[in-house]
Design a protein around this motif. Structure first.
Motif, PDB file in Angstrom:
ATOM      1  N   PHE A  81       0.847  -1.202   0.000  1.00 57.10           N
ATOM      2  CA  PHE A  81       0.000   0.000   0.000  1.00 57.10           C
ATOM      3  C   PHE A  81       0.879   1.248   0.000  1.00 57.10           C
ATOM      4  O   PHE A  81       0.677   2.173  -0.807  1.00 57.10           O
ATOM      5  CB  PHE A  81      -0.917  -0.012   1.231  1.00 57.10           C
ATOM      6  N   LEU A  82       1.872   1.250   0.873  1.00 60.18           N
ATOM      7  CA  LEU A  82       2.745   2.434   0.953  1.00 60.18           C
ATOM      8  C   LEU A  82       3.544   2.629  -0.322  1.00 60.18           C
ATOM      9  O   LEU A  82       3.704   3.753  -0.814  1.00 60.18           O
ATOM     10  CB  LEU A  82       3.680   2.313   2.157  1.00 60.18           C
ATOM     11  N   GLU A  83       4.005   1.532  -0.912  1.00 54.95           N
ATOM     12  CA  GLU A  83       4.762   1.625  -2.184  1.00 54.95           C
ATOM     13  C   GLU A  83       3.909   2.315  -3.239  1.00 54.95           C
ATOM     14  O   GLU A  83       4.340   3.245  -3.922  1.00 54.95           O
ATOM     15  CB  GLU A  83       5.135   0.214  -2.645  1.00 54.95           C
ATOM     16  N   VAL A  84       2.639   1.897  -3.343  1.00 47.61           N
ATOM     17  CA  VAL A  84       1.731   2.461  -4.349  1.00 47.61           C
ATOM     18  C   VAL A  84       1.438   3.929  -4.033  1.00 47.61           C
ATOM     19  O   VAL A  84       1.537   4.800  -4.905  1.00 47.61           O
ATOM     20  CB  VAL A  84       0.426   1.645  -4.433  1.00 47.61           C
ATOM     21  N   VAL A  85       1.089   4.215  -2.785  1.00 50.05           N
ATOM     22  CA  VAL A  85       0.707   5.592  -2.429  1.00 50.05           C
ATOM     23  C   VAL A  85       1.881   6.549  -2.638  1.00 50.05           C
ATOM     24  O   VAL A  85       1.712   7.654  -3.167  1.00 50.05           O
ATOM     25  CB  VAL A  85       0.202   5.642  -0.973  1.00 50.05           C
ATOM     26  N   LEU A  86       3.087   6.106  -2.274  1.00 41.69           N
ATOM     27  CA  LEU A  86       4.251   6.987  -2.429  1.00 41.69           C
ATOM     28  C   LEU A  86       4.606   7.194  -3.898  1.00 41.69           C
ATOM     29  O   LEU A  86       5.204   8.210  -4.268  1.00 41.69           O
ATOM     30  CB  LEU A  86       5.437   6.426  -1.649  1.00 41.69           C
ATOM     31  N   GLU A  87       4.188   6.249  -4.761  1.00 45.71           N
ATOM     32  CA  GLU A  87       4.403   6.435  -6.214  1.00 45.71           C
ATOM     33  C   GLU A  87       3.301   7.290  -6.829  1.00 45.71           C
ATOM     34  O   GLU A  87       3.540   8.178  -7.631  1.00 45.71           O
ATOM     35  CB  GLU A  87       4.426   5.064  -6.916  1.00 45.71           C
ATOM     36  N   VAL A  88       2.047   6.994  -6.441  1.00 50.10           N
ATOM     37  CA  VAL A  88       0.900   7.702  -7.030  1.00 50.10           C
ATOM     38  C   VAL A  88       0.836   9.142  -6.540  1.00 50.10           C
ATOM     39  O   VAL A  88       0.473  10.051  -7.272  1.00 50.10           O
ATOM     40  CB  VAL A  88      -0.411   6.949  -6.696  1.00 50.10           C
ATOM     41  N   ALA A 117       4.735   3.586  15.062  1.00 51.30           N
ATOM     42  CA  ALA A 117       4.595   3.143  13.666  1.00 51.30           C
ATOM     43  C   ALA A 117       3.878   4.212  12.841  1.00 51.30           C
ATOM     44  O   ALA A 117       4.285   4.525  11.715  1.00 51.30           O
ATOM     45  CB  ALA A 117       3.827   1.828  13.621  1.00 51.30           C
ATOM     46  N   LEU A 118       2.840   4.787  13.416  1.00 51.24           N
ATOM     47  CA  LEU A 118       2.070   5.808  12.687  1.00 51.24           C
ATOM     48  C   LEU A 118       2.929   7.039  12.406  1.00 51.24           C
ATOM     49  O   LEU A 118       2.908   7.589  11.302  1.00 51.24           O
ATOM     50  CB  LEU A 118       0.822   6.190  13.485  1.00 51.24           C
ATOM     51  N   ARG A 119       3.715   7.452  13.399  1.00 51.66           N
ATOM     52  CA  ARG A 119       4.558   8.647  13.219  1.00 51.66           C
ATOM     53  C   ARG A 119       5.514   8.448  12.035  1.00 51.66           C
ATOM     54  O   ARG A 119       5.708   9.337  11.205  1.00 51.66           O
ATOM     55  CB  ARG A 119       5.343   8.934  14.506  1.00 51.66           C
ATOM     56  N   SER A 120       6.043   7.238  11.907  1.00 50.22           N
ATOM     57  CA  SER A 120       6.982   6.944  10.831  1.00 50.22           C
ATOM     58  C   SER A 120       6.286   6.953   9.471  1.00 50.22           C
ATOM     59  O   SER A 120       6.767   7.549   8.502  1.00 50.22           O
ATOM     60  CB  SER A 120       7.622   5.569  11.087  1.00 50.22           C
ATOM     61  N   VAL A 121       5.102   6.336   9.409  1.00 61.63           N
ATOM     62  CA  VAL A 121       4.343   6.295   8.145  1.00 61.63           C
ATOM     63  C   VAL A 121       3.903   7.697   7.751  1.00 61.63           C
ATOM     64  O   VAL A 121       4.055   8.118   6.594  1.00 61.63           O
ATOM     65  CB  VAL A 121       3.119   5.366   8.283  1.00 61.63           C
ATOM     66  N   VAL A 122       3.388   8.445   8.719  1.00 61.03           N
ATOM     67  CA  VAL A 122       2.916   9.803   8.428  1.00 61.03           C
ATOM     68  C   VAL A 122       4.063  10.651   7.875  1.00 61.03           C
ATOM     69  O   VAL A 122       3.893  11.382   6.891  1.00 61.03           O
ATOM     70  CB  VAL A 122       2.319  10.450   9.696  1.00 61.03           C
ATOM     71  N   ALA A 123       5.247  10.514   8.469  1.00 60.62           N
ATOM     72  CA  ALA A 123       6.396  11.312   8.009  1.00 60.62           C
ATOM     73  C   ALA A 123       6.736  10.994   6.552  1.00 60.62           C
ATOM     74  O   ALA A 123       7.002  11.911   5.752  1.00 60.62           O
ATOM     75  CB  ALA A 123       7.597  11.039   8.909  1.00 60.62           C
ATOM     76  N   LYS A 124       6.686   9.707   6.184  1.00 60.45           N
ATOM     77  CA  LYS A 124       6.989   9.326   4.790  1.00 60.45           C
ATOM     78  C   LYS A 124       5.994   9.962   3.821  1.00 60.45           C
ATOM     79  O   LYS A 124       6.359  10.458   2.754  1.00 60.45           O
ATOM     80  CB  LYS A 124       6.933   7.797   4.633  1.00 60.45           C
ATOM     81  N   LEU A 125       4.710   9.953   4.214  1.00 57.96           N
ATOM     82  CA  LEU A 125       3.669  10.514   3.340  1.00 57.96           C
ATOM     83  C   LEU A 125       3.782  12.040   3.278  1.00 57.96           C
ATOM     84  O   LEU A 125       3.656  12.642   2.212  1.00 57.96           O
ATOM     85  CB  LEU A 125       2.290  10.084   3.846  1.00 57.96           C
TER      86      LEU A 125
END
Ligand SMILES: CC(=O)[C@@H](O)[C@H](O)COP(=O)(O)O
Ligand SMILES: NCC(=O)COP(=O)(O)O
Length: 241
Positions: A81-88, A117-125
């Motif tokens: 999911f993250l791979e796709v969202v970070l590409e799209v 975990a959320l803090r890390s994901v949010v930062a990437k997005l």
């Protein structure tokens, strides 16, 4: 005014049931945007039972023809999911704490437990300038933590509101949702809402003027079986204007 983001999951479900591009997600997305909807929402689940990862790329491409309109991708932040969202790079990503085998989304985040975990994901997005939303139960005390992990908005999970709508508890339940929305606003967050909203119940929830965006798909698709897609989308837009 509250923005309408139409969730096309159930169009994807119909499409996938025959293995052909009929109904076409892109055709329905274009038709919905041409009717004036603010955005399109899809929720690609790991089994891609309805919306697919491919849909995310295709609808993002379509939205280039609609400046100011938005793509909202919902889902659990697993690796794919993250791979796709970070590409799209959609305008908005709504993180939902679903297990892969859940029938549908049925709870919000436990941010206290999952905050690292959320803090890390949010930062990437956020690095990609994607607006980040956390799917939350309407508990006012939990809103400040959503801000603390870096999210921009909450999406209030509205199944309990929808279930109460035709009961004598609706006033009390709506007050709870308004209090949660106010707590989110007071924490510096924007407020979205979704799940089981429909033509009957959406107006009361949004009358409090605290909700920036609703995402609606399941009921809208069923209502369209009675009244036609165009008529239903126009009715939502009128109610939310
Ligand atoms: C997060 C939420 O409540 C809905 O947006 C979700 O997308 C519904 O998923 P299904 O369409 O798979 O029931
Ligand atoms: N986030 C809610 C959504 O996108 C649609 O939920 P529903 O209207 O299909 O229940």
């Amino acid at each position: 005014m509250t923005h309408l983001s139409v969730n096309l999951n159930k169009i994807g479900l119909l499409r996938n049931s025959r293995g052909r591009d009929y109904p076409s997600m892109l055709t329905m997305a274009q038709r919905t945007l041409d009717l004036g909807a603010f955005g399109i929402t899809i929720h690609p689940r790991p089994d891609q039972r309805h919306a697919t990862y491919r849909d995310a790329y295709d609808i993002k491409e379509l939205l280039k023809q609609y400046p100011g309109r938005e793509l909202n991708i919902e889902g659990f932040p697993d690796e794919k999911f993250l791979e796709v969202v970070l590409e799209v790079e959609p305008d908005q990503c709504t993180l939902v704490p679903d297990d892969p085998n859940q029938l549908t989304s049925d709870h919000g985040w436990n941010v206290a437990r999952d905050q690292d975990a959320l803090r890390s994901v949010v930062a990437k997005l956020r690095e990609k300038n994607i607006r980040v939303v956390l799917f939350m139960d309407p508990i006012p005390e939990n809103m400040a933590l959503v801000k603390a992990v870096g999210a921009d908005r909450v999406e209030l999970y509205t199944e309990a509101y929808a279930n109460a709508y035709h009961t004598d508890r609706i006033e009390q339940i709506n007050q709870q949702y308004q209090a949660a929305a106010q707590a989110a606003l007071d924490s510096g967050l924007g407020v979205n809402a979704g799940h089981d909203l429909d033509l009957e119940n959406v107006a009361l929830l949004c009358a409090g003027k605290r909700i920036t965006e609703v995402s609606i798909g399941h009921a809208l698709t069923i209502e369209a079986l009675d009244s036609g897609w165009d008529n239903v989308v126009k009715k939502y837009l009128e109610i939310l204007s």
